[in-house]
Design a protein around this motif. Structure first.
Motif, PDB file in Angstrom:
ATOM      1  N   SER A 171       0.857  -1.312   0.157  1.00  0.00           N
ATOM      2  CA  SER A 171       0.040   0.045   0.010  1.00  0.00           C
ATOM      3  C   SER A 171       0.920   1.281  -0.037  1.00  0.00           C
ATOM      4  CB  SER A 171      -0.910  -0.031   1.194  1.00  0.00           C
ATOM      5  OG  SER A 171      -0.064   0.193   2.331  1.00  0.00           O
ATOM      6  N   GLY A 172       0.668   1.969  -0.839  1.00  0.00           N
ATOM      7  CA  GLY A 172       1.444   3.348  -1.151  1.00  0.00           C
ATOM      8  C   GLY A 172       0.911   4.323  -1.758  1.00  0.00           C
ATOM      9  N   VAL A 173       1.612   5.184  -2.459  1.00  0.00           N
ATOM     10  CA  VAL A 173       0.952   6.384  -3.064  1.00  0.00           C
ATOM     11  C   VAL A 173       0.160   6.142  -4.034  1.00  0.00           C
ATOM     12  CG1 VAL A 173       2.922   6.806  -4.525  1.00  0.00           C
ATOM     13  CG2 VAL A 173       1.686   8.735  -3.492  1.00  0.00           C
ATOM     14  N   MET A 174       0.289   4.992  -4.852  1.00  0.00           N
ATOM     15  CA  MET A 174      -0.609   4.764  -5.898  1.00  0.00           C
ATOM     16  C   MET A 174      -2.217   4.531  -5.536  1.00  0.00           C
ATOM     17  SD  MET A 174       0.941   4.884  -8.671  1.00  0.00           S
ATOM     18  CE  MET A 174      -0.190   4.311  -9.926  1.00  0.00           C
ATOM     19  N   ALA A 175      -2.389   4.238  -4.237  1.00  0.00           N
ATOM     20  CA  ALA A 175      -3.721   3.853  -3.638  1.00  0.00           C
ATOM     21  C   ALA A 175      -4.471   5.179  -3.865  1.00  0.00           C
ATOM     22  CB  ALA A 175      -3.552   3.318  -2.044  1.00  0.00           C
ATOM     23  N   LEU A 176      -3.844   6.369  -3.739  1.00  0.00           N
ATOM     24  CA  LEU A 176      -4.488   7.568  -3.829  1.00  0.00           C
ATOM     25  C   LEU A 176      -5.178   7.851  -5.066  1.00  0.00           C
ATOM     26  CD1 LEU A 176      -1.795  10.002  -2.158  1.00  0.00           C
ATOM     27  CD2 LEU A 176      -3.835   8.751  -1.192  1.00  0.00           C
ATOM     28  N   ILE A 177      -4.476   7.212  -6.065  1.00  0.00           N
ATOM     29  CA  ILE A 177      -4.987   7.576  -7.424  1.00  0.00           C
ATOM     30  C   ILE A 177      -5.670   6.033  -8.116  1.00  0.00           C
ATOM     31  CG2 ILE A 177      -4.141   8.196  -9.830  1.00  0.00           C
ATOM     32  CD1 ILE A 177      -1.499   8.892  -8.333  1.00  0.00           C
ATOM     33  N   LEU A 178      -5.616   5.069  -7.368  1.00  0.00           N
ATOM     34  CA  LEU A 178      -6.149   3.825  -7.684  1.00  0.00           C
ATOM     35  C   LEU A 178      -7.723   3.913  -8.328  1.00  0.00           C
ATOM     36  CD1 LEU A 178      -5.543   0.695  -8.132  1.00  0.00           C
ATOM     37  CD2 LEU A 178      -6.536   0.584  -5.808  1.00  0.00           C
ATOM     38  N   PRO A 179      -8.570   4.314  -7.438  1.00  0.00           N
ATOM     39  CA  PRO A 179      -9.951   4.408  -8.042  1.00  0.00           C
ATOM     40  C   PRO A 179     -10.154   5.274  -9.391  1.00  0.00           C
ATOM     41  CG  PRO A 179      -9.935   4.986  -5.692  1.00  0.00           C
ATOM     42  CD  PRO A 179      -8.553   4.859  -6.188  1.00  0.00           C
ATOM     43  N   GLN A 180      -9.423   6.187  -9.574  1.00  0.00           N
ATOM     44  CA  GLN A 180      -9.541   6.913 -10.758  1.00  0.00           C
ATOM     45  C   GLN A 180      -9.101   6.130 -12.019  1.00  0.00           C
ATOM     46  OE1 GLN A 180      -7.031   8.650 -12.759  1.00  0.00           O
ATOM     47  NE2 GLN A 180      -8.467   9.609 -14.086  1.00  0.00           N
ATOM     48  N   LEU A 181      -7.669   5.500 -11.655  1.00  0.00           N
ATOM     49  CA  LEU A 181      -7.218   4.655 -12.725  1.00  0.00           C
ATOM     50  C   LEU A 181      -8.188   3.539 -13.065  1.00  0.00           C
ATOM     51  CD1 LEU A 181      -3.644   4.229 -11.760  1.00  0.00           C
ATOM     52  CD2 LEU A 181      -4.526   5.442 -13.589  1.00  0.00           C
ATOM     53  N   LEU A 182      -9.013   2.781 -11.904  1.00  0.00           N
ATOM     54  CA  LEU A 182      -9.817   1.579 -12.258  1.00  0.00           C
ATOM     55  C   LEU A 182     -11.185   2.281 -13.072  1.00  0.00           C
ATOM     56  CD1 LEU A 182      -9.768   0.066  -8.833  1.00  0.00           C
ATOM     57  CD2 LEU A 182      -9.190  -0.961 -10.954  1.00  0.00           C
ATOM     58  N   GLY A 195     -18.078   1.719 -20.449  1.00  0.00           N
ATOM     59  CA  GLY A 195     -17.550   2.790 -20.536  1.00  0.00           C
ATOM     60  C   GLY A 195     -16.161   3.561 -20.135  1.00  0.00           C
ATOM     61  N   GLY A 196     -15.324   2.529 -19.954  1.00  0.00           N
ATOM     62  CA  GLY A 196     -13.902   2.588 -19.796  1.00  0.00           C
ATOM     63  C   GLY A 196     -13.031   2.593 -21.069  1.00  0.00           C
ATOM     64  N   LYS A 197     -11.890   2.892 -20.818  1.00  0.00           N
ATOM     65  CA  LYS A 197     -10.923   2.843 -22.045  1.00  0.00           C
ATOM     66  C   LYS A 197      -9.720   2.052 -21.485  1.00  0.00           C
ATOM     67  CE  LYS A 197      -8.701   5.688 -24.847  1.00  0.00           C
ATOM     68  NZ  LYS A 197      -8.128   7.065 -24.480  1.00  0.00           N
ATOM     69  N   PHE A 198      -9.791   0.691 -22.077  1.00  0.00           N
ATOM     70  CA  PHE A 198      -8.500  -0.181 -21.658  1.00  0.00           C
ATOM     71  C   PHE A 198      -7.455   0.143 -22.053  1.00  0.00           C
ATOM     72  CE2 PHE A 198      -6.399  -4.044 -21.642  1.00  0.00           C
ATOM     73  CZ  PHE A 198      -6.133  -4.430 -20.431  1.00  0.00           C
ATOM     74  N   THR A 199      -6.371   0.287 -21.621  1.00  0.00           N
ATOM     75  CA  THR A 199      -5.017   0.191 -22.064  1.00  0.00           C
ATOM     76  C   THR A 199      -4.139  -0.493 -21.317  1.00  0.00           C
ATOM     77  OG1 THR A 199      -4.486   2.085 -21.155  1.00  0.00           O
ATOM     78  CG2 THR A 199      -5.356   2.631 -23.119  1.00  0.00           C
ATOM     79  N   TYR A 200      -3.146  -1.030 -21.905  1.00  0.00           N
ATOM     80  CA  TYR A 200      -2.166  -1.918 -21.128  1.00  0.00           C
ATOM     81  C   TYR A 200      -1.424  -1.229 -20.271  1.00  0.00           C
ATOM     82  CZ  TYR A 200      -3.509  -6.033 -23.762  1.00  0.00           C
ATOM     83  OH  TYR A 200      -4.428  -6.922 -24.317  1.00  0.00           O
ATOM     84  N   LEU A 201      -0.956  -0.215 -20.732  1.00  0.00           N
ATOM     85  CA  LEU A 201      -0.145   0.999 -19.932  1.00  0.00           C
ATOM     86  C   LEU A 201      -1.034   1.368 -18.744  1.00  0.00           C
ATOM     87  CD1 LEU A 201       2.408   1.508 -21.199  1.00  0.00           C
ATOM     88  CD2 LEU A 201       1.681   3.978 -21.435  1.00  0.00           C
ATOM     89  N   GLU A 202      -2.190   1.586 -18.602  1.00  0.00           N
ATOM     90  CA  GLU A 202      -2.827   2.034 -17.374  1.00  0.00           C
ATOM     91  C   GLU A 202      -2.915   0.757 -16.532  1.00  0.00           C
ATOM     92  OE1 GLU A 202      -5.906   4.930 -17.632  1.00  0.00           O
ATOM     93  OE2 GLU A 202      -4.233   6.229 -17.901  1.00  0.00           O
ATOM     94  N   SER A 203      -3.444  -0.333 -17.061  1.00  0.00           N
ATOM     95  CA  SER A 203      -3.526  -1.541 -16.183  1.00  0.00           C
ATOM     96  C   SER A 203      -2.171  -1.827 -15.375  1.00  0.00           C
ATOM     97  CB  SER A 203      -4.176  -2.821 -17.040  1.00  0.00           C
ATOM     98  OG  SER A 203      -4.076  -2.531 -18.007  1.00  0.00           O
ATOM     99  N   LEU A 204      -1.023  -1.531 -16.242  1.00  0.00           N
ATOM    100  CA  LEU A 204       0.030  -1.662 -15.586  1.00  0.00           C
ATOM    101  C   LEU A 204       0.399  -0.856 -14.426  1.00  0.00           C
ATOM    102  CD1 LEU A 204       2.992  -2.598 -18.095  1.00  0.00           C
ATOM    103  CD2 LEU A 204       2.399  -3.851 -16.057  1.00  0.00           C
ATOM    104  N   ASP A 205      -0.147   0.449 -14.646  1.00  0.00           N
ATOM    105  CA  ASP A 205      -0.241   1.401 -13.515  1.00  0.00           C
ATOM    106  C   ASP A 205      -1.019   1.087 -12.304  1.00  0.00           C
ATOM    107  OD1 ASP A 205       1.605   3.419 -14.116  1.00  0.00           O
ATOM    108  OD2 ASP A 205       0.049   4.808 -15.106  1.00  0.00           O
ATOM    109  N   GLY A 241     -14.282   1.437 -16.508  1.00  0.00           N
ATOM    110  CA  GLY A 241     -15.354   2.023 -16.457  1.00  0.00           C
ATOM    111  C   GLY A 241     -16.232   1.239 -15.228  1.00  0.00           C
ATOM    112  N   THR A 242     -17.475   1.157 -15.519  1.00  0.00           N
ATOM    113  CA  THR A 242     -18.516   0.793 -14.464  1.00  0.00           C
ATOM    114  C   THR A 242     -18.170  -0.332 -13.811  1.00  0.00           C
ATOM    115  OG1 THR A 242     -19.681  -0.309 -16.009  1.00  0.00           O
ATOM    116  CG2 THR A 242     -20.547   1.751 -15.682  1.00  0.00           C
ATOM    117  N   ASN A 243     -18.115  -0.488 -12.386  1.00  0.00           N
ATOM    118  CA  ASN A 243     -17.797  -1.543 -11.511  1.00  0.00           C
ATOM    119  C   ASN A 243     -16.366  -1.977 -11.527  1.00  0.00           C
ATOM    120  OD1 ASN A 243     -20.227  -2.101 -10.045  1.00  0.00           O
ATOM    121  ND2 ASN A 243     -20.991  -2.687 -11.763  1.00  0.00           N
ATOM    122  N   GLY A 244     -15.381  -0.999 -11.894  1.00  0.00           N
ATOM    123  CA  GLY A 244     -14.063  -1.339 -12.111  1.00  0.00           C
ATOM    124  C   GLY A 244     -13.466  -1.735 -10.878  1.00  0.00           C
TER     125      GLY A 244
END
Lengths: 363, 369
Positions: free
Chosen positions: A21-32, A178-188, A37-40
């Motif tokens: 758990s670290g700094v990425m958790a702060l951004i995680l819901p947005q990335l999801l 409603g999401g836009k799947f990219t490999y880069l973001e899922s790596l994030d 998209g829905t229910n990410g």
């Protein structure tokens, strides 16, 4: 001296959770929201399972290596001059990773709480703290992490504040629309789970009683559940479009908490996140230090730690905007994902050759 | 090693201390409330109210206003007029004039959303008339106006006179494709400020309003409603034979369910079923509330009147083409994602058939039988 003291399962579990758990958790819901998209929030489980698979890979190394440290495994089969560049590369990645995670947290924290203060002042204090903990050795680090864990984990209870604004209808019955799947973001997204791979370096500090793998798996599950709960609440409290538009949804949620006697207490709460961020940084630096110790066996560990943190501090000057740091962090996390899977695989290959060699020798 | 540590500590402290960003509370202007009005040439007039707590001066609050292209532009202007360091961290109320909101609030709202120092709990309200005049006027029998408005809105929303509308809710409903945002409207009335109704938005644009008498009903239909007071004339349903029948009930607990039915070739049929319980506080009429049959008659009458008024209210919303009740959310959840995306909700919404079924139940009727 520290080799005499072995890690306990409980401490290991907590340490793994604190590293993950670290700094990425702060951004995680947005990335999801952005990626799935829905229910990410459901995908958090998927990422947790990938991490579990990775841990099982490490477990295989632990088992086949019979608890030998990865240095012993590698140095038995590969000549030292070939290993030095690998060690050095790993040390650089880990140093930078810790360094950037720290800078990211500081930039976010400073943007919210101290807009006029120079972020490098915070960085200096943070690096000093990391340095002091580094010099204390792993056993003391894990003990500290347990204390810091309790200072941090109570914040999960804050989620109760959002129950009144939680709305099932807002979650929608749609799965990943409603999401836009990219490999880069899922790596994030996956990078918010990183940290468990550090147990590779803990082999030398464990014995049978540590139940290293079990502890790591539990730690990973705790992380997964915490993330999932966090993301679930966020998806029910924010509408999807809003969530996509938020840079730091978790921090924003904290701003929503208020007590009858106090409003705007989020700056106080941001401070508590430091505890978990600190351990992500600390353990990456610790790994880098372990590598350095093997590259320069003649130098004193504390001197190496000092040089390491000095480098870490100086490098932090280079990227100075929040986007730059984010980019560095993304790139480094990507490399780290490679290391998390690649290093155990490499070790397994080496171990396979070793067992083949020993079998041949026996025959 | 310990010595090195100590030296390091001392050096850090020495480096840190001169950098201290010290702030004196008396020299900081914590903006408490801000008003936004439309100004000529697409500009906005911003007014701010800053509480002063300096014992040496006889001043409760400081007021500034300026016209600018945006709120931050105007802020730079009044920053020059004051000796205080202006900060936004404690803003509690934002007032927008109806005239400005009719144009569009997207610039204003986005600028607030970007500001990390502004809390998502800041209250958003419309003003019937000039927002600046309302904020700058002193109301004799009340606290300083900024605090007065803040507490008024807070009380009204905890008592459910109006739905809660903070920046968080406003933004959330804006981004949700199945609901439209709302905001309360305030009005100056002689020496007081009162709630005038609820402003209905489409996007960040103010479209129409619900008048005060329907506000409670609106809250019931919107769901999540705990308590409030409501008075009803029961005469309207039966023929007026001269006797006056009136009921007043309070402490209402309600739950709302929205049922959506899709018809093959007709419009979508939506039923809003709301059940609520209340204590009767006042009843003027011939029936005896302690008698079950009589009480049920009263309950039935209340349910009928409210259902009918509810239907009228929804019709009004459909005419404005604003889905402030969030019916779209339930329609969305009743169909597949592709079908929802194919459906143009804002076109479909005025056409759907909505049926309000409100059931009232008297929990108790006070001390007399």
């Amino acid at each position: 001296m520290e080799n005499n003291e072995k890690l306990s399962p409980f401490h290991t579990t907590i340490l793994v959770f604190m590293i993950q758990s670290g700094v990425m958790a702060l951004i995680l819901p947005q990335l999801l929201a952005e990626t799935f998209g829905t229910n990410g929030w459901i995908t958090v489980f998927g990422f947790g399972i990938i991490a579990t698979v990775n841990i099982l890979l490490i477990a295989a190394v632990y088992k086949l290596g019979k608890g030998r440290s990865i240095f012993q495994i590698l140095e038995q089969s590969i000549p030292r001059f070939m290993l030095i560049p690998i060690y050095l590369a790993l040390a650089v990645v880990w140093t930078l990773l810790g360094c950037m995670a720290g800078k990211e947290y500081i930039l976010i924290f400073q943007m919210y709480a101290f807009p006029t203060t120079n972020p490098m002042e915070f960085k200096l204090i943070m690096d000093l703290l990391v340095f002091w903990l580094l010099t204390k050795g792993l056993y003391n680090i894990t003990k500290t992490s347990t204390i810091f864990f309790w200072l941090f984990i109570w914040m999960v209870l804050l989620a109760f504040f959002f129950y009144s604004d939680f709305n099932w209808a807002r979650l929608t019955p749609f799965l990943f629309k409603g999401g836009k799947f990219t490999y880069l973001e899922s790596l994030d997204i996956y990078s918010s789970f990183l940290g468990y791979e550090i147990v590779l370096l803990l082999f030398a500090y464990t014995n049978q009683k540590t139940k290293l793998i079990k502890a790591t798996l539990i730690g990973n599950s705790v992380t997964t559940l915490t993330y999932c709960y966090l993301a679930f609440i966020t998806f029910g409290v924010y509408s999807l479009g809003q969530l996509k538009n938020k840079a730091f949804p978790v921090l924003e949620m904290m701003a929503y908490i208020r007590f009858p006697f106090m409003e705007r207490m989020e700056n106080l709460l941001f401070g508590f996140i430091l505890f978990t961020v600190l351990f992500s940084i600390l353990m990456y630096e610790w790994c880098a230090l372990e590598m350095l110790k093997h590259i320069f066996p003649k130098l004193k560990a504390n001197f190496l730690a000092f040089m390491l943190m000095l480098m870490c501090f100086i490098v932090a000057y280079i990227p100075d905007t929040i986007n730059d740091v984010g980019d560095w962090l993304s790139t480094l996390s990507m490399i780290e994902c490679g290391i998390a899977f690649g290093l155990p695989l490499l070790l397994l290959i080496v171990l396979m050759f070793q067992s083949m060699g020993s079998r041949l020798a026996h025959e | 090693m310990n010595k090195i540590m100590r030296i390091l500590l001392v050096v850090t402290i020495l480096i840190m201390l001169p950098g201290c960003d010290y702030r004196i509370l008396e020299r900081i202007g914590f903006t408490y409330a801000a008003s936004y009005d439309a100004a000529p040439e697409n500009q906005v007039e911003i007014g701010i109210s800053i509480p002063r707590a300096d014992p040496t001066i006889d001043l409760v609050r400081e007021l500034h206003s300026a016209v600018g292209k945006s709120s931050k532009d105007a802020r730079v202007k009044f920053a020059n007029e004051t000796d205080l360091l202006l900060v936004n961290g404690q803003i509690r109320v934002l007032l927008y004039s109806e005239a400005l909101a009719r144009k569009d609030l997207s610039n204003e709202i986005n600028s607030i959303l970007r500001d990390t120092s502004i809390s998502p709990l800041v209250k958003i309200s419309l003003v019937n008339g000039n927002a600046k005049d309302m904020l700058f006027k002193d109301y004799k029998q009340h606290l300083s106006t900024d605090k007065y408005i803040n507490r008024l809105l807070e009380k009204a929303s905890t008592n459910n006179r109006i739905p809660k509308t903070t920046l968080y809710e406003f933004e959330r409903d804006y981004y949700d494709d199945g609901i439209d945002p709302i905001a309360p409207i305030l009005k100056e009335q002689a020496e007081d400020i009162t709630v005038d109704g609820i402003g209905l938005f489409r996007g960040y644009k103010y479209i129409g309003k619900i008048y005060n008498k329907d506000v409670l009903l609106f809250s019931i239909l919107r769901g999540k409603f705990k308590k409030g007071d409501m008075g009803l004339d029961l005469d309207s349903v039966r023929d007026n034979d001269g006797s006056h029948e009136y009921i007043m009930f309070t402490s209402v607990v309600s739950n709302r369910a929205v049922h959506v039915k899709h018809n093959a070739n007709g419009p979508i049929h939506v039923t809003i079923a709301a059940n609520f319980k209340g204590s009767i506080h006042e009843y003027i009429g011939d029936l005896k509330l302690s008698k079950d049959a009589d009480r049920h008659q009263v309950e039935k009458k209340v349910s009928e009147i409210l259902s009918e008024r509810g239907n009228r209210l929804v019709k009004q919303l459909q005419q404005y083409n604003v889905d402030s009740l969030g019916i779209g959310m339930h329609v969305r959840n009743s169909m597949s994602y592709e079908a929802w995306k194919a459906l143009n909700w804002s076109e479909e919404y005025p056409r759907i058939k909505v049926d309000c079924q409100i059931h009232f139940k008297a929990k108790d009727y006070g001390k007399i039988r």
